[in-house]
Design a protein around this motif. Structure first.
Motif, mmCIF file in Angstrom:
data_model
loop_
_atom_site.group_PDB
_atom_site.id
_atom_site.type_symbol
_atom_site.label_atom_id
_atom_site.label_comp_id
_atom_site.label_asym_id
_atom_site.label_seq_id
_atom_site.Cartn_x
_atom_site.Cartn_y
_atom_site.Cartn_z
ATOM 1 N N ASN A 272 3.448 10.509 10.753
ATOM 2 C CA ASN A 272 2.363 9.771 10.109
ATOM 3 C C ASN A 272 2.764 8.302 9.937
ATOM 4 N N TRP A 285 -5.047 14.543 5.863
ATOM 5 C CA TRP A 285 -4.928 13.357 6.707
ATOM 6 C C TRP A 285 -4.692 13.801 8.154
ATOM 7 N N SER A 287 -3.982 12.724 12.213
ATOM 8 C CA SER A 287 -3.496 11.742 13.178
ATOM 9 C C SER A 287 -3.504 12.372 14.563
ATOM 10 N N ASN A 333 -5.932 7.545 13.130
ATOM 11 C CA ASN A 333 -5.546 8.417 12.028
ATOM 12 C C ASN A 333 -6.377 8.038 10.818
ATOM 13 N N THR A 381 -2.113 16.761 7.900
ATOM 14 C CA THR A 381 -1.164 16.836 6.782
ATOM 15 C C THR A 381 -1.923 17.009 5.477
ATOM 16 N N GLY A 397 6.256 14.195 9.295
ATOM 17 C CA GLY A 397 5.618 14.701 10.505
ATOM 18 C C GLY A 397 6.293 15.952 11.028
#
Length: 655
Positions: A272, A285, A287, A333, A381, A397
């Protein structure tokens, strides 16, 4: 001289004489002395072998029910009165190389626990930064009351070990039956080391806790002073702040070792980009990452979390979703409230709080680099921020390990459980409330038929949230529970580890899966609903299997109107307002549910009501095969309660 040191000295003198060829007399004399020394050592070794056989015979004697003196096979002290001096224990140097598992029980690594196990026993070694006593316990909930406790120490060159039971927050009493075997113990200037063994299924079922494949709450303590006696005022004193608890899966199968030879295994990191975690309880979140472009098929063989130091309490879980081949993936993201995001749905890799990642078995890998494999993935996440911190930046990550050395089988992940929805409702004041989900054969069979063979499940990751206390998935064949595809009757929200099944389990045509989650809400004043926040609930199991087939999700969800009929509600609108009966019209259904006079008995009655009612089926496959079964969205009756075949024997061998 009859010591090994004498042997070394004699050898050294011979080496010196070799350099002085003229000293033949001295040389011959030294050879004669050496021959006598070897003869003496041989006799000593024979005596040692006899001693070892005696010790092994004692250790194999089994545990004794009702023993009020010492445990057969190890010196554990006496229990006939406080202040007595226990007999000496076996004092030998420790070799930790044969242990298969290890964990630090505290953040400062002052208490290190090593262990190994077989089908009957488990052997521990505690290495603790103290020269006083150490305590290790198996707790039902992480607290002291009701714990099976072991306390031991080394004093004046003698090792002691006692088997105890904690009835409260005071010195645990000595068990009438001392069922822990002391194997060795020693201390140096900084540490005490004790090695001991006990049965997985104890003889003393009243005071000793059975060790199973469930999560174990381990409690630990130590004191810098040795006790004077076993019990009472002379017994072990209060440990003060030198204590704590940790959840551990003691009987976990170790993953295979991965050969990290240069050029053989390649890594790919998805991180991230310094995300500023929003100051709210729950954030998802997303990405997007392009996977490495490969010229031939590779296999993903290991998945490992990359957690930014200091953010362990905020990063709750990470899922990697594969995007449909040939589709345009979402870019960049950003915060994403639900999955799928774009055309990225099927789970490719998963990690959750407390886990350490996983390595695939030697014969299995996740396919990369072919026309049917994803080119892009979305990493989602879950940030859990109940304190609503506003100054957290995250670069956590996932790391992929992949190799061109393709293995025999392609792996996949199948999600089973309850579809995440507010229709999943859990009442307050429930000591145990069970939610159940079904994966019907009508969903599994078409995908298994398309594959042309059964699948083999080798690992599972059980997933619930804060009020979850148990998760399990039953494999039902012909109406009988054959086995479990993952089970933990003592689930801990903060330890969500991928668990390897030993042996692997075959799922074939005609099989059905039932996933059950147990919740405890005695401390909650209102309803808990299904959702993505940690304060909401889930009930899922991510099954890792091979060979890969086209099914991704096999879930269900309680039918909402049947659930609401428990409260007399017969009609609602799209805003979740009651329409019928007239006496409740205009009231939000959440108000109706929370105003119900909840007791443990009422929670149990709702449990039975929902369990007997219909469910909405979710059976989702990969693109092109999404509706292969054609039953998603249909309302089905629950599966009948399967038969559980139990052993007629309740005895423990050797007791």
């Amino acid at each position: 001289m009859t010591t090994f040191a004498a042997f070394l000295l004699a050898s050294a003198s011979i080496g010196f004489l070799f350099a002085n060829v003229g000293a033949q007399d001295q040389y011959l004399t030294a050879l004669s002395d050496l021959q006598q020394l070897v003869t003496s050592m041989d006799a000593t070794l024979q005596d040692l072998k006899a001693d070892v056989q005696d010790i092994k015979a004692a250790l194999q004697g089994g545990c004794t029910v009702g023993n009020d003196a010492t445990t057969s096979g190890g010196n554990t002290g006496t229990t006939s009165g406080g202040g007595e001096v226990p007999p000496s224990g076996l004092l030998v140097p420790s070799d930790s190389g044969d242990f298969t598992h290890q964990a630090a029980l505290d953040e400062s690594e002052r208490f290190i626990l090593l262990w190994k196990f077989d089908s009957d026993t488990i052997t521990f070694e505690a290495q603790v930064q103290t020269t006083g006593f150490i305590g290790l316990g198996f707790s039902p909930n992480g607290g002291m009351t009701g714990s099976d406790v072991i306390i031991g120490w080394v004093k004046d060159g003698q090792a002691y070990l006692t088997d105890r039971y904690a009835e409260g927050y005071f010195l645990p009493r000595l068990d009438a039956s001392q069922d822990v075997e002391l194997l060795s113990g020693y201390e140096n200037g900084t540490h005490t080391v004790l090695r001991f063994r006990r049965r997985l299924r104890p003889c003393d079922t009243a005071d000793d806790k059975e060790i199973t494949e469930d999560t174990q709450r381990i409690i630990w303590s130590f004191n810098d002073n040795d006790p004077v006696g076993l019990d009472g005022p002379d017994g072990p004193q209060y440990h003060g702040s030198n204590r704590g608890s940790k959840s551990i899966i003691l009987l976990q199968k170790n993953p295979p070792d991965l050969d990290l030879q240069e050029g053989n295994v390649i890594t790919f990191d998805m991180i991230n980009p310094n995300v500023k975690v929003p100051s709210k309880e729950t954030t998802y979140w997303c990405s997007t990452f392009q996977l490495p472009v490969l010229d031939k098929k590779h296999h993903l063989v290991k998945v490992e979390p990359i957690l930014q130091p200091g953010n362990e309490g905020v990063v709750h879980h990470i899922l990697v979703h594969q995007c449909t081949t040939g589709s345009n993936p979402p870019s960049g993201n950003q915060e994403c409230h639900t999955m799928p995001w774009g055309n990225c749905r099927a789970v490719m890799a998963a990690w959750a709080v407390g886990g350490s990642g996983y390595t695939y078995p030697d014969h299995v890998g996740f396919s990369l680099g072919t026309a049917n494999d994803p080119s892009y993935v979305v990493m989602q996440t879950h940030y859990d921020n109940p304190q609503r911190l506003s100054d957290v930046y995250d670069n956590s990550g996932i790391r992929f390990y992949y190799t061109p050395e393709v293995r025999q089988f392609d792996a996949g992940i199948l999600e089973v459980g309850i579809q995440v929805s507010q229709n999943h409702a859990i009442p307050p004041q429930a000591d145990t409330f069970d939610s159940t989900a079904f994966c019907y054969k009508e969903c599994l069979d078409p995908f298994l038929q398309e594959l042309g063979e059964p699948i083999h499940v080798f690992a599972s990751m059980l997933h619930a949230h804060q009020v979850g206390v148990g998760v399990k998935t039953k494999l039902v064949r012909n109406g009988v529970v054959k086995t479990y595809l993952g089970r933990d009757e003592s689930y801990d929200f903060n330890l969500q580890e991928t668990r390897f099944l030993d042996p692997e389990i075959t799922v074939q045509e005609g099989d059905e899966l039932i996933t059950e989650c147990s919740y405890r809400t005695t401390h909650r004043p209102g309803f808990t609903f299904g959702g993505e926040a940690s304060s909401e609930e889930m009930c899922q199991n991510y099954l890792q299997y091979y060979p890969r087939f086209k099914l991704d999700h096999c879930d269900s969800l309680p039918e909402i109107m049947h659930s609401l009929s428990f409260f007399g509600i017969t009609q609602i609108d799209n805003n979740l307002q009651v329409v019928k009966p007239d006496s409740m019209a205009g009231t939000n259904i959440g108000v109706v549910l929370n105003q119900h006079p909840w007791t443990k008995e009422e929670a149990e009655r709702l449990d039975q009501h929902i369990r007997s009612g219909p469910v909405v089926v979710k059976c989702k496959g990969r693109p092109g095969f999404t509706n292969l079964a054609g039953i998603t969205g249909q309302v089905w009756n629950p599966l009948p309660e399967p038969t559980v075949l139990m052993s007629n024997s309740t005895s423990v061998s050797g007791c």
